[in-house]
Design a protein around this motif. Structure first.
Motif, PDB file in Angstrom:
ATOM      1  N   ARG A  57       0.850  -1.197   0.074  1.00 33.58           N
ATOM      2  CA  ARG A  57       0.075   0.005   0.005  1.00 33.58           C
ATOM      3  C   ARG A  57       0.922   1.313   0.006  1.00 33.58           C
ATOM      4  O   ARG A  57       0.442   2.219  -0.865  1.00 33.58           O
ATOM      5  CB  ARG A  57      -1.017  -0.046   1.030  1.00 33.58           C
ATOM      6  CG  ARG A  57      -2.137  -1.117   1.037  1.00 33.58           C
ATOM      7  CD  ARG A  57      -3.040  -0.965   1.898  1.00 33.58           C
ATOM      8  NE  ARG A  57      -3.956   0.211   1.903  1.00 33.58           N
ATOM      9  CZ  ARG A  57      -4.923   0.516   1.082  1.00 33.58           C
ATOM     10  NH1 ARG A  57      -5.292  -0.150   0.103  1.00 33.58           N
ATOM     11  NH2 ARG A  57      -5.580   1.785   1.083  1.00 33.58           N
TER      12      ARG A  57
ATOM     13  N   ARG B 131       0.241   3.870  -2.981  1.00 32.19           N
ATOM     14  CA  ARG B 131      -0.058   5.351  -2.678  1.00 32.19           C
ATOM     15  C   ARG B 131       1.032   6.513  -3.230  1.00 32.19           C
ATOM     16  O   ARG B 131       0.922   7.478  -3.763  1.00 32.19           O
ATOM     17  CB  ARG B 131       0.037   5.308  -1.054  1.00 32.19           C
ATOM     18  CG  ARG B 131      -0.731   6.677  -0.733  1.00 32.19           C
ATOM     19  CD  ARG B 131      -1.025   6.780   0.705  1.00 32.19           C
ATOM     20  NE  ARG B 131      -1.869   5.442   1.415  1.00 32.19           N
ATOM     21  CZ  ARG B 131      -1.431   4.597   2.384  1.00 32.19           C
ATOM     22  NH1 ARG B 131      -0.252   4.974   3.153  1.00 32.19           N
ATOM     23  NH2 ARG B 131      -2.204   3.565   2.359  1.00 32.19           N
TER      24      ARG B 131
ATOM     25  N   PHE C 177       0.556   6.539  -7.046  1.00 29.10           N
ATOM     26  CA  PHE C 177      -0.445   7.220  -7.303  1.00 29.10           C
ATOM     27  C   PHE C 177      -0.204   8.914  -7.119  1.00 29.10           C
ATOM     28  O   PHE C 177      -0.488   9.770  -8.116  1.00 29.10           O
ATOM     29  CB  PHE C 177      -1.503   6.745  -6.340  1.00 29.10           C
ATOM     30  CG  PHE C 177      -2.898   7.628  -6.549  1.00 29.10           C
ATOM     31  CD1 PHE C 177      -3.713   7.365  -7.876  1.00 29.10           C
ATOM     32  CD2 PHE C 177      -3.510   8.303  -5.668  1.00 29.10           C
ATOM     33  CE1 PHE C 177      -4.859   8.038  -7.990  1.00 29.10           C
ATOM     34  CE2 PHE C 177      -4.520   9.230  -5.822  1.00 29.10           C
ATOM     35  CZ  PHE C 177      -5.288   9.149  -7.190  1.00 29.10           C
TER      36      PHE C 177
ATOM     37  N   GLY D 256      -4.151   3.798  -8.612  1.00 26.81           N
ATOM     38  CA  GLY D 256      -5.372   4.084  -7.962  1.00 26.81           C
ATOM     39  C   GLY D 256      -6.197   2.938  -7.930  1.00 26.81           C
ATOM     40  O   GLY D 256      -6.895   2.833  -6.822  1.00 26.81           O
ATOM     41  N   VAL D 257      -6.494   2.222  -9.112  1.00 26.33           N
ATOM     42  CA  VAL D 257      -7.113   1.100  -9.033  1.00 26.33           C
ATOM     43  C   VAL D 257      -6.835  -0.102  -8.197  1.00 26.33           C
ATOM     44  O   VAL D 257      -7.389  -0.673  -7.719  1.00 26.33           O
ATOM     45  CB  VAL D 257      -7.486   0.659 -10.494  1.00 26.33           C
ATOM     46  CG1 VAL D 257      -8.087  -0.554 -10.875  1.00 26.33           C
ATOM     47  CG2 VAL D 257      -8.234   1.722 -11.397  1.00 26.33           C
ATOM     48  N   SER D 258      -5.243  -0.281  -8.284  1.00 28.76           N
ATOM     49  CA  SER D 258      -4.826  -1.306  -7.435  1.00 28.76           C
ATOM     50  C   SER D 258      -5.177  -0.993  -5.839  1.00 28.76           C
ATOM     51  O   SER D 258      -5.386  -1.891  -5.144  1.00 28.76           O
ATOM     52  CB  SER D 258      -3.483  -1.181  -7.732  1.00 28.76           C
ATOM     53  OG  SER D 258      -3.057  -1.926  -8.996  1.00 28.76           O
ATOM     54  N   LEU D 259      -4.747   0.371  -5.654  1.00 30.95           N
ATOM     55  CA  LEU D 259      -5.256   0.748  -4.213  1.00 30.95           C
ATOM     56  C   LEU D 259      -6.750   0.477  -3.843  1.00 30.95           C
ATOM     57  O   LEU D 259      -6.759   0.052  -2.703  1.00 30.95           O
ATOM     58  CB  LEU D 259      -4.995   2.250  -3.976  1.00 30.95           C
ATOM     59  CG  LEU D 259      -3.685   2.636  -3.629  1.00 30.95           C
ATOM     60  CD1 LEU D 259      -3.444   4.086  -3.759  1.00 30.95           C
ATOM     61  CD2 LEU D 259      -3.258   2.171  -2.245  1.00 30.95           C
ATOM     62  N   PHE D 260      -7.753   0.837  -4.812  1.00 32.53           N
ATOM     63  CA  PHE D 260      -9.212   0.541  -4.627  1.00 32.53           C
ATOM     64  C   PHE D 260      -9.587  -1.102  -4.525  1.00 32.53           C
ATOM     65  O   PHE D 260     -10.208  -1.385  -3.609  1.00 32.53           O
ATOM     66  CB  PHE D 260      -9.827   1.001  -5.551  1.00 32.53           C
ATOM     67  CG  PHE D 260     -11.646   1.338  -5.593  1.00 32.53           C
ATOM     68  CD1 PHE D 260     -11.946   1.901  -4.600  1.00 32.53           C
ATOM     69  CD2 PHE D 260     -12.021   0.349  -6.254  1.00 32.53           C
ATOM     70  CE1 PHE D 260     -13.220   1.684  -4.473  1.00 32.53           C
ATOM     71  CE2 PHE D 260     -13.482   0.159  -6.354  1.00 32.53           C
ATOM     72  CZ  PHE D 260     -14.067   1.052  -5.277  1.00 32.53           C
ATOM     73  N   ARG D 261      -8.664  -1.722  -5.229  1.00 28.27           N
ATOM     74  CA  ARG D 261      -9.183  -3.178  -5.312  1.00 28.27           C
ATOM     75  C   ARG D 261      -8.706  -3.906  -4.260  1.00 28.27           C
ATOM     76  O   ARG D 261      -9.311  -4.791  -3.622  1.00 28.27           O
ATOM     77  CB  ARG D 261      -8.611  -3.642  -6.521  1.00 28.27           C
ATOM     78  CG  ARG D 261      -9.146  -3.299  -7.846  1.00 28.27           C
ATOM     79  CD  ARG D 261      -8.617  -3.939  -9.070  1.00 28.27           C
ATOM     80  NE  ARG D 261      -9.120  -5.237  -9.057  1.00 28.27           N
ATOM     81  CZ  ARG D 261      -8.203  -6.348  -9.959  1.00 28.27           C
ATOM     82  NH1 ARG D 261      -7.373  -5.740 -10.815  1.00 28.27           N
ATOM     83  NH2 ARG D 261      -8.795  -7.551  -9.961  1.00 28.27           N
ATOM     84  N   THR D 262      -7.344  -3.539  -3.568  1.00 31.86           N
ATOM     85  CA  THR D 262      -7.025  -4.073  -2.501  1.00 31.86           C
ATOM     86  C   THR D 262      -7.618  -3.918  -1.192  1.00 31.86           C
ATOM     87  O   THR D 262      -7.861  -4.676  -0.111  1.00 31.86           O
ATOM     88  CB  THR D 262      -5.472  -4.022  -2.144  1.00 31.86           C
ATOM     89  OG1 THR D 262      -5.237  -2.631  -2.217  1.00 31.86           O
ATOM     90  CG2 THR D 262      -4.660  -4.467  -3.261  1.00 31.86           C
ATOM     91  N   GLY D 263      -8.134  -2.585  -1.002  1.00 29.89           N
ATOM     92  CA  GLY D 263      -9.082  -2.378  -0.037  1.00 29.89           C
ATOM     93  C   GLY D 263      -8.210  -2.346   1.266  1.00 29.89           C
ATOM     94  O   GLY D 263      -6.991  -2.573   1.565  1.00 29.89           O
ATOM     95  N   ARG D 264      -8.967  -2.062   2.418  1.00 28.37           N
ATOM     96  CA  ARG D 264      -8.220  -1.826   3.776  1.00 28.37           C
ATOM     97  C   ARG D 264      -8.120  -3.313   4.246  1.00 28.37           C
ATOM     98  O   ARG D 264      -9.481  -3.972   4.593  1.00 28.37           O
ATOM     99  CB  ARG D 264      -8.791  -0.919   4.783  1.00 28.37           C
ATOM    100  CG  ARG D 264      -8.647   0.403   4.122  1.00 28.37           C
ATOM    101  CD  ARG D 264      -8.879   1.198   5.361  1.00 28.37           C
ATOM    102  NE  ARG D 264      -8.650   2.619   4.854  1.00 28.37           N
ATOM    103  CZ  ARG D 264      -7.470   3.540   5.123  1.00 28.37           C
ATOM    104  NH1 ARG D 264      -6.461   2.771   5.762  1.00 28.37           N
ATOM    105  NH2 ARG D 264      -7.304   4.451   4.598  1.00 28.37           N
TER     106      ARG D 264
END
Length: 60
Positions: free
Chosen positions: A8, A12, A15, A49-57
């Motif tokens: 992450r 980040r 991005f 950004g898409v990878s960040l969104f797909r991995t989630g928290r």
């Protein structure tokens, strides 16, 4: 190398850095170089950004 790039903090950084470069390039360079650099960095930024969104928290 893949786990490092998928972390992450690295996503980040990719991005934000590429987004800033894509936005500021037209003020620094002119012509087709500015357009191609902006588009290329924008694509990298969107990918991160898409990878960040797909991995989630992940829950601790």
């Amino acid at each position: 190398m893949k786990p490092l790039l998928a972390s992450r903090p690295v996503l980040r950084f990719l991005f934000l850095f590429n987004l800033v470069v894509a936005v500021t390039t037209p003020f620094v360079a002119r012509g087709s170089q500015a357009v191609l650099t902006g588009v290329g960095r924008g694509v990298v930024s969107l990918g991160a950004g898409v990878s960040l969104f797909r991995t989630g928290r992940k829950a601790a």
